[in-house]
Design a protein around this motif. Structure first.
Motif, PDB file in Angstrom:
ATOM      1  N   GLU A   1       6.993  -3.232   5.043  1.00 59.24           N
ATOM      2  CA  GLU A   1       5.957  -4.120   5.915  1.00 59.24           C
ATOM      3  C   GLU A   1       5.309  -3.153   7.160  1.00 59.24           C
ATOM      4  N   GLU A   2       6.016  -2.207   7.661  1.00 59.65           N
ATOM      5  CA  GLU A   2       5.624  -1.331   8.503  1.00 59.65           C
ATOM      6  C   GLU A   2       4.118  -0.797   8.133  1.00 59.65           C
ATOM      7  N   GLY A   3       4.313  -0.440   6.805  1.00 59.11           N
ATOM      8  CA  GLY A   3       3.297   0.276   6.105  1.00 59.11           C
ATOM      9  C   GLY A   3       1.801  -0.345   6.336  1.00 59.11           C
ATOM     10  N   LYS A   4       1.923  -1.754   6.121  1.00 58.29           N
ATOM     11  CA  LYS A   4       0.848  -2.639   6.463  1.00 58.29           C
ATOM     12  C   LYS A   4       0.235  -2.498   7.873  1.00 58.29           C
ATOM     13  N   ARG A   5       1.101  -2.258   8.648  1.00 62.20           N
ATOM     14  CA  ARG A   5       0.588  -2.047  10.055  1.00 62.20           C
ATOM     15  C   ARG A   5      -0.172  -0.751  10.401  1.00 62.20           C
ATOM     16  N   VAL A   6       0.492   0.362   9.555  1.00 62.50           N
ATOM     17  CA  VAL A   6      -0.278   1.541   9.453  1.00 62.50           C
ATOM     18  C   VAL A   6      -1.344   1.682   8.966  1.00 62.50           C
ATOM     19  N   PHE A   7      -1.705   0.833   7.927  1.00 58.47           N
ATOM     20  CA  PHE A   7      -2.845   0.826   7.040  1.00 58.47           C
ATOM     21  C   PHE A   7      -3.925   0.214   8.151  1.00 58.47           C
ATOM     22  N   GLN A   8      -3.490  -0.718   8.873  1.00 65.01           N
ATOM     23  CA  GLN A   8      -4.623  -1.574   9.840  1.00 65.01           C
ATOM     24  C   GLN A   8      -4.946  -0.456  10.836  1.00 65.01           C
ATOM     25  N   LEU A   9      -3.902   0.094  11.460  1.00 63.91           N
ATOM     26  CA  LEU A   9      -4.412   1.093  12.460  1.00 63.91           C
ATOM     27  C   LEU A   9      -5.344   2.142  11.937  1.00 63.91           C
ATOM     28  N   GLN A  10      -4.980   2.703  10.737  1.00 61.12           N
ATOM     29  CA  GLN A  10      -5.715   3.841  10.151  1.00 61.12           C
ATOM     30  C   GLN A  10      -7.064   3.400   9.968  1.00 61.12           C
ATOM     31  N   GLU A  11      -7.168   2.208   9.307  1.00 63.39           N
ATOM     32  CA  GLU A  11      -8.343   1.737   9.072  1.00 63.39           C
ATOM     33  C   GLU A  11      -9.478   1.803  10.233  1.00 63.39           C
ATOM     34  N   GLU A  12      -8.768   1.264  11.171  1.00 63.64           N
ATOM     35  CA  GLU A  12      -9.595   1.004  12.580  1.00 63.64           C
ATOM     36  C   GLU A  12      -9.920   2.494  12.875  1.00 63.64           C
ATOM     37  N   LEU A  13      -8.992   3.353  12.956  1.00 66.14           N
ATOM     38  CA  LEU A  13      -8.995   4.581  13.578  1.00 66.14           C
ATOM     39  C   LEU A  13     -10.161   5.483  12.774  1.00 66.14           C
ATOM     40  N   SER A  14     -10.258   5.340  11.380  1.00 70.95           N
ATOM     41  CA  SER A  14     -11.301   6.129  10.722  1.00 70.95           C
ATOM     42  C   SER A  14     -12.513   5.552  11.105  1.00 70.95           C
ATOM     43  N   PHE A  15     -12.803   4.181  11.356  1.00 67.98           N
ATOM     44  CA  PHE A  15     -13.953   3.577  11.529  1.00 67.98           C
ATOM     45  C   PHE A  15     -14.496   4.187  12.949  1.00 67.98           C
ATOM     46  N   LEU A  16     -13.472   4.103  13.888  1.00 69.74           N
ATOM     47  CA  LEU A  16     -13.917   4.676  15.252  1.00 69.74           C
ATOM     48  C   LEU A  16     -14.401   6.024  15.281  1.00 69.74           C
ATOM     49  N   ALA A  17     -13.525   6.865  14.139  1.00 65.57           N
ATOM     50  CA  ALA A  17     -13.679   8.353  14.133  1.00 65.57           C
ATOM     51  C   ALA A  17     -14.929   8.464  13.594  1.00 65.57           C
ATOM     52  N   LEU A  18     -15.343   7.815  12.453  1.00 61.74           N
ATOM     53  CA  LEU A  18     -16.524   8.048  12.135  1.00 61.74           C
ATOM     54  C   LEU A  18     -17.835   7.835  12.836  1.00 61.74           C
ATOM     55  N   GLU A  19     -17.797   6.809  13.646  1.00 58.80           N
ATOM     56  CA  GLU A  19     -18.724   6.463  14.734  1.00 58.80           C
ATOM     57  C   GLU A  19     -18.782   7.354  15.756  1.00 58.80           C
ATOM     58  N   ALA A  20     -17.718   8.040  16.043  1.00 65.37           N
ATOM     59  CA  ALA A  20     -17.775   9.128  17.177  1.00 65.37           C
ATOM     60  C   ALA A  20     -18.362  10.293  16.456  1.00 65.37           C
TER      61      ALA A  20
END
Ligand code: HEM
Length: 373
Positions: free
Chosen positions: A54-73
């Protein structure tokens, strides 16, 4: 790991069956890009981090947002004078994923980054980074405690990592888990998504693949030992990965002067292998290089193009993909089960826009219309 593949794919089919039952017109539309991300995320959580699904799903959400923001950066204008640290994760990301950022580095000037300025985005990046780290730290701590109390080291990646490496290397475990969370699911989701898009465009190949699947497995769940009998499905997946390699380019940093073939490369240079360009090179693949033609793989990968090393969606050599067989097995099982149950066509709302983010993704999603068989 095959039971986990079968369970997750079975759940996907059940979910789609329900949607079919609720579809008044006999057909319904889905964005398969998000469906497949959730499927492959489920599979990697079960197989690599079985105990913390279950926690895995939360890590995915956070990672997805992080890679999006990092790419923007990475694409943002940097403020001159602010250097980034050699092991700066953002710089690493930028080296991995943005040719724009890579360029100045190749020409010898240091890459600079305005990541220390507390903009809203940078604060969010720091928050996401810390949140992911602390979730993984907690997962590792719990697993260690369970093993110490005598719990068996389960057949999951985290258990093995902890069992076979020293406790002092916890930060290393965290990095490995993080890598697996990301790399262990998104490229497979990308492959499945483009495969569905292509099959929905080319109904003749969809029919051929379905006939093969029904011939090998009938209407039974696929037996992993017989996946090797899926010749058409394998040709199809290869051709999809040639046209849409999930990882568009590979990068290597030259640590010491090296001679490769006839070229000497000095220390400090970054080398790029542009997979996507090589996969579309007419000199290698012929005039139909941009066309979907799985027949070119009918004699195997080595005979598909003029150069036998020109097809490398999983990289090659000692740092090639560790999860290649895992991914292909997962993709074949998912496609088999989908073809057994549903037919598909492109939705009028689908816009074909492959986009190089961290992986080669459909920019506006992949809307497909499904019908039950
Ligand atoms: C279709 C799906 C996949 C594709 C196209 C893909 C592609 C790649 C590529 C291109 C690399 C870099 C190779 C290089 O730099 O030469 C890589 C590395 C890696 N992949 Fe995959 N991958 C996929 C699925 C997976 C899965 C499912 C897992 C885990 C279960 C995985 C685990 C890894 C790991 C651990 C590495 C790093 C290897 C190293 O640095 O030694 N991959 N993958």
């Amino acid at each position: 790991m095959s039971p986990a593949f079968l369970t997750s794919c079975g759940q996907l089919i059940k979910r789609w069956d329900k949607q079919q039952a609720a579809a008044s017109k006999g057909y319904w539309e889905l964005d398969v890009w998000s469906e497949f991300r959730s499927l492959t995320g489920d599979v990697i959580s079960k197989t690599a981090f079985e105990s913390c699904h279950e926690e895995g799903k939360r890590v995915f959400q956070l990672q997805e947002e992080l890679s999006f923001l990092a790419l923007e950066a990475c694409k943002a204008i940097y403020v001159p004078g602010i250097r980034c640290h050699e092991y700066d994760p953002i710089r690493k990301l930028s080296l991995l994923f943005s040719p724009l950022i890579l360029k100045p580095y190749i020409h010898g000037s240091p890459v600079r980054h305005s990541r220390y300025i507390p903009t809203r985005r940078n604060r969010r990046i720091t928050y996401l980074n810390n949140e992911i780290k602390s979730m993984l730290r907690e997962q590792i701590r719990r697993k260690e405690a369970a093993i110490e109390k005598g719990a068996s080291v389960k057949d999951d990646l985290l258990g093995f990592l902890l069992h076979f490496t020293r406790r002092s290397r916890r930060h290393h475990h965290r990095r490995q888990c993080r890598l697996f969370y990301f790399i262990g699911h998104e490229p497979t989701a990308v492959t499945l998504t483009w495969a569905m898009v292509i099959l929905s465009m080319h109904h003749d190949w969809q029919q051929k693949a379905r006939e093969e699947v029904l011939q090998v497995f009938g209407s039974n769940p696929p037996d992993v030992h017989n996946l090797s009998h899926l010749k058409i499905v394998t040709m199809l997946l290869n051709e999809v990965q040639r046209l849409y390699p999930p990882v568009g380019s590979l990068y290597r940093h030259v640590r010491q002067r090296v001679k490769l073939g006839g070229i000497t490369i000095p220390r400090g240079v970054d080398v790029v292998a542009p997979v996507i360009y090589i996969h579309h090179d007419r000199e290698i693949w012929g005039e139909d290089a941009d066309e979907f033609n799985p027949e070119r793989f009918s004699q195997g990968i080595s005979k598909a193009g003029k150069e036998h090393n020109a097809f490398f969606p999983f990289g090659w050599g000692p740092r090639g993909c560790l999860g290649q067989h895992f991914a292909m097995m997962e993709a074949k099982i998912a496609l088999t089960m989908i073809l057994q149950h549903f037919s598909s066509e492109l939705s009028p709302s689908y816009a074909h826009a492959p986009y190089i983010g961290v992986t080669l993704q459909p920019q506006y999603g992949a809307q497909i219309i499904f019908r039950g068989l």
